[in-house]
Scaffold this active site. Structure first.
Site, PDB file in Angstrom:
ATOM      1  N   GLU A  66       0.430 -13.956  -1.359  1.00 33.05           N
ATOM      2  CA  GLU A  66      -0.095 -15.535  -1.717  1.00 33.05           C
ATOM      3  C   GLU A  66       0.009 -16.482  -0.526  1.00 33.05           C
ATOM      4  O   GLU A  66      -0.267 -17.331   0.244  1.00 33.05           O
ATOM      5  CB  GLU A  66       0.234 -15.691  -2.922  1.00 33.05           C
ATOM      6  N   ARG A 274       6.783  -0.266   0.733  1.00 32.75           N
ATOM      7  CA  ARG A 274       5.894  -0.613   0.109  1.00 32.75           C
ATOM      8  C   ARG A 274       7.559  -1.857   0.211  1.00 32.75           C
ATOM      9  O   ARG A 274       7.621  -3.162  -0.302  1.00 32.75           O
ATOM     10  CB  ARG A 274       5.258  -1.005  -1.022  1.00 32.75           C
ATOM     11  N   GLU A 314       9.149  -6.686   9.506  1.00 31.81           N
ATOM     12  CA  GLU A 314       9.131  -5.736  10.506  1.00 31.81           C
ATOM     13  C   GLU A 314       7.383  -5.454  10.719  1.00 31.81           C
ATOM     14  O   GLU A 314       7.541  -4.482  11.800  1.00 31.81           O
ATOM     15  CB  GLU A 314       9.854  -5.204  11.657  1.00 31.81           C
ATOM     16  N   ASN A 338      -3.349  -5.598   1.347  1.00 33.01           N
ATOM     17  CA  ASN A 338      -4.283  -6.115   2.450  1.00 33.01           C
ATOM     18  C   ASN A 338      -4.936  -5.524   3.395  1.00 33.01           C
ATOM     19  O   ASN A 338      -3.083  -5.578   4.461  1.00 33.01           O
ATOM     20  CB  ASN A 338      -3.330  -7.110   2.640  1.00 33.01           C
ATOM     21  N   PRO A 339      -5.330  -5.557   3.605  1.00 34.34           N
ATOM     22  CA  PRO A 339      -6.232  -4.297   4.657  1.00 34.34           C
ATOM     23  C   PRO A 339      -5.935  -5.369   6.195  1.00 34.34           C
ATOM     24  O   PRO A 339      -6.004  -5.463   6.917  1.00 34.34           O
ATOM     25  CB  PRO A 339      -7.724  -3.484   4.230  1.00 34.34           C
TER      26      PRO A 339
END
EC number: 2.4.99.12
Length: 427
Positions: A66, A274, A314, A338-339
């Site tokens: 966000e 993740r 990174e 998020n693509p």
């Protein structure tokens, strides 16, 4: 509008909870390398001055995604408002560290104050925002109402609430109406969410569809020296990347990689979970699959069958090494990730089918040839294998991804202009 009982109850409860929350948050931020002074931003003690001479526009976002999603919007508003100052607040140490590397001009970061009278009074007294822009689902009751009562204009952008959250708000219509009435403008990610916000008693005339700001965040940063070193370590080996994977997904990714090694024996998988703190667990999965590996937290570069990229900040580096990226959080019902960050790096996007958080985005990207959904690990192996074998198909998919992102940026000026007008910021 009368003050709902639930709001008054939350005010009282928050005053009791703040001392305990402050102790916990201070410890967490100190452990993450921040000073006690910075930790005290959580209770409203500012560590940066408020510059005079122009309006101050406050952006509040919850966490990493966000926070990064609004950077391009801040930059664009800054060009239109050359005297404005910007404040961005977030709640996590990770978001603070990443923002410090990408801060737009005339912008400072602070940790968000607790949703309690004391911290918010101190915060608002110091910063005196002329306008406040909240991102996605940040509906903290006192933060909204106290900022509104300070005569600042409020907007909600990229609005997105889970079905569970919306169900909870629908059970509290008076509170929902009281809070949503604070906003002069609510821009949602899609039409469905716009309808949902109106159903939650947001003023219909102030609700409109915007764009997904995560498409505007810009390419992820990378270290040129580290990129040179990584490319030298890989040589001419083919690469694919699996990023933002969750527990229960790495097994499918590793099985796909083992299948791909049968036809591409020098192929390298860059695996970026993740949550990097799961690094040891993921390392054990790699070893258990019988694959050789190197590991970033040991200072390694890619050099084996699998490279475990278990560090924060990174991803831009790893995306620059290949043009086939699988995004996790999607083989299991997590909602997807998020693509846009992948597409902005020049890579094509592969994802599982559980992408409720970005459903409209993936539908549009699939239609444009910029992304492809896969059903499981076997389907993933087949799709990656096809892209590795067909240079023309891979180049076409990467070009489509870049074109899709470029098409979104044209809408950012209109969003910035709409916010400036709704928040009465025009010079």
């Amino acid at each position: 509008m009368s003050v709902p009982f639930l709001y008054r109850a939350w005010v009282g409860a928050s005053m009791l909870l703040v001392p305990f929350a402050a102790m916990i948050e201070t410890r967490k931020l100190r452990d993450a390398g921040f000073s006690a002074m910075r930790a005290h931003e959580k209770i409203g003690h500012a560590t940066e001055p408020r510059e005079d001479g122009g309006p101050l526009i406050w952006f509040h976002a919850a966490s990493v995604g966000e926070s990064l999603s609004v950077l391009a919007l801040i930059t664009r508003m800054g060009l239109k408002l050359p005297k404005a100052q910007f404040l961005i607040t977030s709640g996590t140490a990770t978001s603070a560290k990443l923002l410090s590397e990408r801060m737009p001009p005339r912008t400072v970061h602070q940790f968000a104050p607790f949703d309690s009278p004391g911290p918010l009074k101190r915060f608002l007294k110091h910063w005196r925002p002329n306008a406040a822009i909240f991102v996605e689902s940040e509906l903290w009751p006192q933060m909204l109402r106290r900022t509104h009562d300070s005569d600042a204009k409020l907007a909600l952008v990229n609005a997105r609430l889970s079905e569970r959250s919306m169900a909870g708000w629908r059970k509290r219509p008076r509170l929902a109406r009281y809070l949503l009435d604070s906003f002069s403008l609510i821009l949602t990610q899609n039409d469905t969410m716009a309808e949902a916000m109106v159903a939650m008693h947001a003023p219909a005339a102030r609700v409109a569809r915007g764009i997904n700001l995560k498409s505007m965040a810009g390419p992820l940063p990378l270290d040129d020296d580290a990129l040179f070193e990584a490319r030298a370590a890989l040589g001419h080996r083919p690469v694919w990347i699996a990023s933002s994977t969750h527990a229960g997904e790495e097994e499918a990714v590793l099985a796909a990689h083992k299948e791909l090694l049968k036809t591409h024996p020098d192929l390298c998988l860059i695996l970026a979970p993740r949550h990097p703190e799961r690094g040891r667990d993921v390392m054990n999965l790699i070893a258990g699959a019988g694959l050789s590996f190197t590991r970033r937290t040991r200072g390694d570069m890619p050099g084996a069958q699998v490279f475990l990229a278990d560090t924060m900040g990174e991803l831009g580096l790893w995306y620059a090494l290949g043009d086939i990226v699988f995004l996790g959080g999607s083989l299991r019902p997590i909602g997807g990730h998020n693509p846009f960050e992948v597409a902005q790096s020049g890579a094509t996007v592969l994802s599982g089918t559980h992408v409720t958080n970005f459903a409209e985005t993936y539908a549009a990207m699939e239609a444009a040839g910029a992304a492809r959904l896969v059903a499981d690990g076997a389907d993933l192996a087949a799709r990656v294998g096809h892209l590795l074998d067909d240079d023309t198909a891979r180049a076409k998919a990467c070009t489509a991804a870049q074109a899709f992102v470029a098409g979104q940026t044209d809408m950012l000026d209109s969003i910035a202009e709409r916010l400036i007008n709704a928040l009465e910021l025009a010079p």
